[in-house]
Design a protein around this motif. Structure first.
Motif, PDB file in Angstrom:
ATOM      1  N   ARG A  52      56.943  60.823   8.557  1.00 22.47           N
ATOM      2  CA  ARG A  52      56.291  59.988   9.563  1.00 22.47           C
ATOM      3  C   ARG A  52      56.619  60.498  10.961  1.00 22.47           C
ATOM      4  NH1 ARG A  52      52.291  56.376   7.775  1.00 22.47           N
ATOM      5  NH2 ARG A  52      52.707  56.117   5.538  1.00 22.47           N
ATOM      6  N   GLU A  53      55.581  60.736  11.742  1.00 17.70           N
ATOM      7  CA  GLU A  53      55.739  61.133  13.130  1.00 17.70           C
ATOM      8  C   GLU A  53      55.117  60.046  13.996  1.00 17.70           C
ATOM      9  OE1 GLU A  53      56.974  62.175  15.856  1.00 17.70           O
ATOM     10  OE2 GLU A  53      56.743  64.340  15.578  1.00 17.70           O
ATOM     11  N   LYS A  54      55.949  59.128  14.477  1.00 14.36           N
ATOM     12  CA  LYS A  54      55.485  57.992  15.273  1.00 14.36           C
ATOM     13  C   LYS A  54      54.356  57.244  14.569  1.00 14.36           C
ATOM     14  CE  LYS A  54      57.008  59.777  19.714  1.00 14.36           C
ATOM     15  NZ  LYS A  54      56.685  60.032  21.132  1.00 14.36           N
ATOM     16  N   GLY A  55      54.547  57.027  13.277  1.00 15.68           N
ATOM     17  CA  GLY A  55      53.577  56.295  12.473  1.00 15.68           C
ATOM     18  C   GLY A  55      52.505  57.161  11.853  1.00 15.68           C
ATOM     19  N   PHE A  56      52.387  58.405  12.294  1.00 11.18           N
ATOM     20  CA  PHE A  56      51.369  59.308  11.755  1.00 11.18           C
ATOM     21  C   PHE A  56      51.899  59.945  10.468  1.00 11.18           C
ATOM     22  CE2 PHE A  56      49.081  63.234  11.235  1.00 11.18           C
ATOM     23  CZ  PHE A  56      47.801  62.938  11.649  1.00 11.18           C
ATOM     24  N   LEU A 105      47.462  58.136  16.571  1.00 12.23           N
ATOM     25  CA  LEU A 105      48.580  58.047  17.499  1.00 12.23           C
ATOM     26  C   LEU A 105      48.119  57.461  18.827  1.00 12.23           C
ATOM     27  CD1 LEU A 105      50.283  61.489  16.893  1.00 12.23           C
ATOM     28  CD2 LEU A 105      51.318  59.280  16.452  1.00 12.23           C
ATOM     29  N   GLN A 106      48.986  56.741  19.431  1.00  9.20           N
ATOM     30  CA  GLN A 106      48.663  56.156  20.725  1.00  9.20           C
ATOM     31  C   GLN A 106      49.492  56.841  21.820  1.00  9.20           C
ATOM     32  OE1 GLN A 106      46.275  53.816  21.011  1.00  9.20           O
ATOM     33  NE2 GLN A 106      45.980  53.940  18.778  1.00  9.20           N
ATOM     34  N   GLY A 107      48.935  56.950  23.016  1.00 13.93           N
ATOM     35  CA  GLY A 107      49.692  57.489  24.141  1.00 13.93           C
ATOM     36  C   GLY A 107      49.553  58.982  24.283  1.00 13.93           C
ATOM     37  N   ASP A 108      50.604  59.619  24.779  1.00 15.08           N
ATOM     38  CA  ASP A 108      50.578  61.049  25.072  1.00 15.08           C
ATOM     39  C   ASP A 108      50.434  61.886  23.802  1.00 15.08           C
ATOM     40  OD1 ASP A 108      50.945  60.428  27.732  1.00 15.08           O
ATOM     41  OD2 ASP A 108      53.132  60.635  27.635  1.00 15.08           O
ATOM     42  N   VAL A 109      49.953  63.124  24.018  1.00 18.43           N
ATOM     43  CA  VAL A 109      49.834  64.067  22.899  1.00 18.43           C
ATOM     44  C   VAL A 109      51.230  64.397  22.383  1.00 18.43           C
ATOM     45  CG1 VAL A 109      49.063  66.355  22.195  1.00 18.43           C
ATOM     46  CG2 VAL A 109      47.707  65.026  23.829  1.00 18.43           C
ATOM     47  N   VAL A 110      51.393  64.373  21.068  1.00 19.89           N
ATOM     48  CA  VAL A 110      52.684  64.634  20.425  1.00 19.89           C
ATOM     49  C   VAL A 110      52.627  65.989  19.739  1.00 19.89           C
ATOM     50  CG1 VAL A 110      54.275  63.883  18.615  1.00 19.89           C
ATOM     51  CG2 VAL A 110      53.159  62.188  20.089  1.00 19.89           C
ATOM     52  N   PRO A 150      49.644  70.275  18.288  1.00 20.58           N
ATOM     53  CA  PRO A 150      49.626  68.816  18.416  1.00 20.58           C
ATOM     54  C   PRO A 150      49.445  68.147  17.059  1.00 20.58           C
ATOM     55  CG  PRO A 150      47.530  69.734  19.106  1.00 20.58           C
ATOM     56  CD  PRO A 150      48.419  70.899  18.815  1.00 20.58           C
ATOM     57  N   VAL A 151      50.081  67.014  16.885  1.00 15.17           N
ATOM     58  CA  VAL A 151      49.929  66.266  15.641  1.00 15.17           C
ATOM     59  C   VAL A 151      48.479  65.831  15.464  1.00 15.17           C
ATOM     60  CG1 VAL A 151      50.604  64.130  14.464  1.00 15.17           C
ATOM     61  CG2 VAL A 151      52.321  65.527  15.633  1.00 15.17           C
ATOM     62  N   MET A 152      47.843  65.461  16.560  1.00 15.17           N
ATOM     63  CA  MET A 152      46.397  65.202  16.573  1.00 15.17           C
ATOM     64  C   MET A 152      45.808  65.888  17.799  1.00 15.17           C
ATOM     65  SD  MET A 152      45.716  61.262  15.389  1.00 15.17           S
ATOM     66  CE  MET A 152      43.968  61.588  15.469  1.00 15.17           C
ATOM     67  N   PHE A 153      44.622  66.483  17.629  1.00 17.56           N
ATOM     68  CA  PHE A 153      43.972  67.156  18.744  1.00 17.56           C
ATOM     69  C   PHE A 153      43.247  66.142  19.623  1.00 17.56           C
ATOM     70  CE2 PHE A 153      44.205  70.580  15.564  1.00 17.56           C
ATOM     71  CZ  PHE A 153      44.846  71.549  16.319  1.00 17.56           C
ATOM     72  N   SER A 154      43.279  66.386  20.927  1.00 16.45           N
ATOM     73  CA  SER A 154      42.512  65.565  21.863  1.00 16.45           C
ATOM     74  C   SER A 154      42.071  66.451  23.014  1.00 16.45           C
ATOM     75  CB  SER A 154      43.362  64.399  22.389  1.00 16.45           C
ATOM     76  OG  SER A 154      44.485  64.885  23.103  1.00 16.45           O
TER      77      SER A 154
END
Length: 387
Positions: free
Chosen positions: A148-152, A170-175, A208-212
């Motif tokens: 789990r990475e901040k819930g992801f 994920l919410q907030g800044d790119v992780v 990034p864990v998720m791309f944005s």
């Protein structure tokens, strides 16, 4: 089990690197269909790589040692091997491979490597995942629980980790996470956009864990092969210390080790744009960009891509490669260092293809037989000397 003539021919085309993208997809679907198909293919594959190596001996640098080996075998099977070429019928290549495996070569393996050396085992699937918190997770030993990475959720398999199984955002800044593959390791990664990354030894990838945002950027040090998920609105960018590679959806290899004298980008399919300062080169399939890391001079050339990407499929492929470069590649995989007793030995050439999970003694034996060198293994150092 009956295998159609068409499928047998397709198998040989895949092994020879001559199959189209569509044919490879057809082959892979057939391979996944049942275990009998996989067993059949593995038997053909083992014989193929042995026969393929024998066929390529004539391309090895004609050193004095090689001439002596060739002369000594003149009255034996070497006579028939010499007639084999790349265009050999697949069935003949397999037959020769099996014959060679069963006896003729075993008589010739130099004892200096096989009987006097400690066993140096090949690499394996292993890596270290660094989470955004700095916490590190060892990967590759066994199938692990979901990370789990901040819930992801990150699916943790024995040979790969997968970020594409999204349960929530994920919410907030790119992780960012970082995958580090050590010497003697390899690992696979599925990014959140379903891009697949094959990581080679001594490599690290930050992503990034998720791309944005407008693009999908990752940072690479070392070597990796990318199968990029197509998204025309969000180009995929691989950033290295010396250049960027931008793609929309394609398959390509990037080799960018800090200590190497050059950086390479090899395109298998699709199209990529290589950028570095004022350099801007668009590659098409089978083209390779090579840049000298010291003076930034570069060239773009046509290559046999299999030589540069077979590592991800379990094959070490050396085509007219210097022993110095060969030593670097073997060293990363087997966790050893090569020491050359004389500088001129580094420039000798070698050609061959081997399954990368063989013990290193087997590979060194074949190199000894066809070049003017001997090897001696001393723990994690391999000394290269003149015959």
């Amino acid at each position: 089990m009956a295998i159609s003539d068409y499928m047998e021919d397709l198998i040989y085309r895949v092994l020879a690197g001559e199959a189209s993208v569509e044919e490879r997809e057809e082959f892979e679907a057939w391979l996944r269909k049942n275990d009998e198909h996989r067993v059949f293919f593995e038997k053909i594959e083992r014989a193929w790589y042995t026969g393929k190596y024998v066929a390529r001996w004539k391309n090895v640098e004609m050193s004095a040692a090689w001439k002596a080996v060739e002369h000594g075998r003149e009255q034996r099977q070497r006579r028939q091997f010499r007639r084999i070429g790349w265009s050999v019928a697949a069935s003949v290549a397999v037959l020769i491979g099996i014959t060679w495996l069963m006896g003729s070569w075993e008589e010739e393996i130099p004892s200096s490597v096989v009987t006097q050396s400690p066993v140096v085992k090949p690499g394996e699937s292993k890596a270290r995942l660094v989470l955004s918190s700095g916490f590190e997770v060892e990967l590759g030993c066994t199938n692990g629980d979901t990370i789990r990475e901040k819930g992801f959720p990150i699916l943790n398999g024995k040979e790969y980790i997968d970020y594409s199984k999204q349960e929530n955002s994920l919410q907030g800044d790119v992780v960012y996470n970082e995958l580090i593959v050590p010497s003697g390791g390899e690992y696979q990664l599925v990014l959140a956009d379903r891009t697949v990354v094959y990581m080679n030894s001594e490599s690290r990838l930050k992503y990034p864990v998720m791309f944005s945002g407008k693009d999908r950027m990752v940072e690479l040090e070392g070597e990796a092969y990318f199968e990029v998920s197509k998204d025309e609105e969000h180009p995929f960018i691989v950033r290295t210390e010396r250049l960027d590679v931008m793609v929309l959806g394609t398959g390509f290899n990037v080799m960018a080790y800090k200590q190497d004298p050059r950086t390479e980008v090899t395109l298998v399919k699709g199209k990529v744009d290589v950028k570095s300062g004022k350099i801007n080169e668009i590659l098409t399939p089978s083209r390779q960009f090579v840049m000298n890391n010291e003076n930034r001079e570069y060239e773009v050339k046509t290559v046999n891509v299999a030589t540069y990407v077979d590592w991800k499929d379990g094959v070490l492929n050396f085509d007219g490669m210097s022993l110095e470069e060969l030593g670097d590649k073997l060293g990363r995989w087997y966790e050893v260092k090569f020491f050359f007793a004389k500088e001129n030995l580094k420039r000798l050439k070698f050609s061959g293809a081997f399954k990368k999970y063989n013990e290193i003694g087997y590979i060194l034996s074949l190199i000894e037989a066809t070049t003017d060198v001997t090897f001696k293994i001393n723990k994690d150092v391999i000394v290269v000397n003149e015959k």
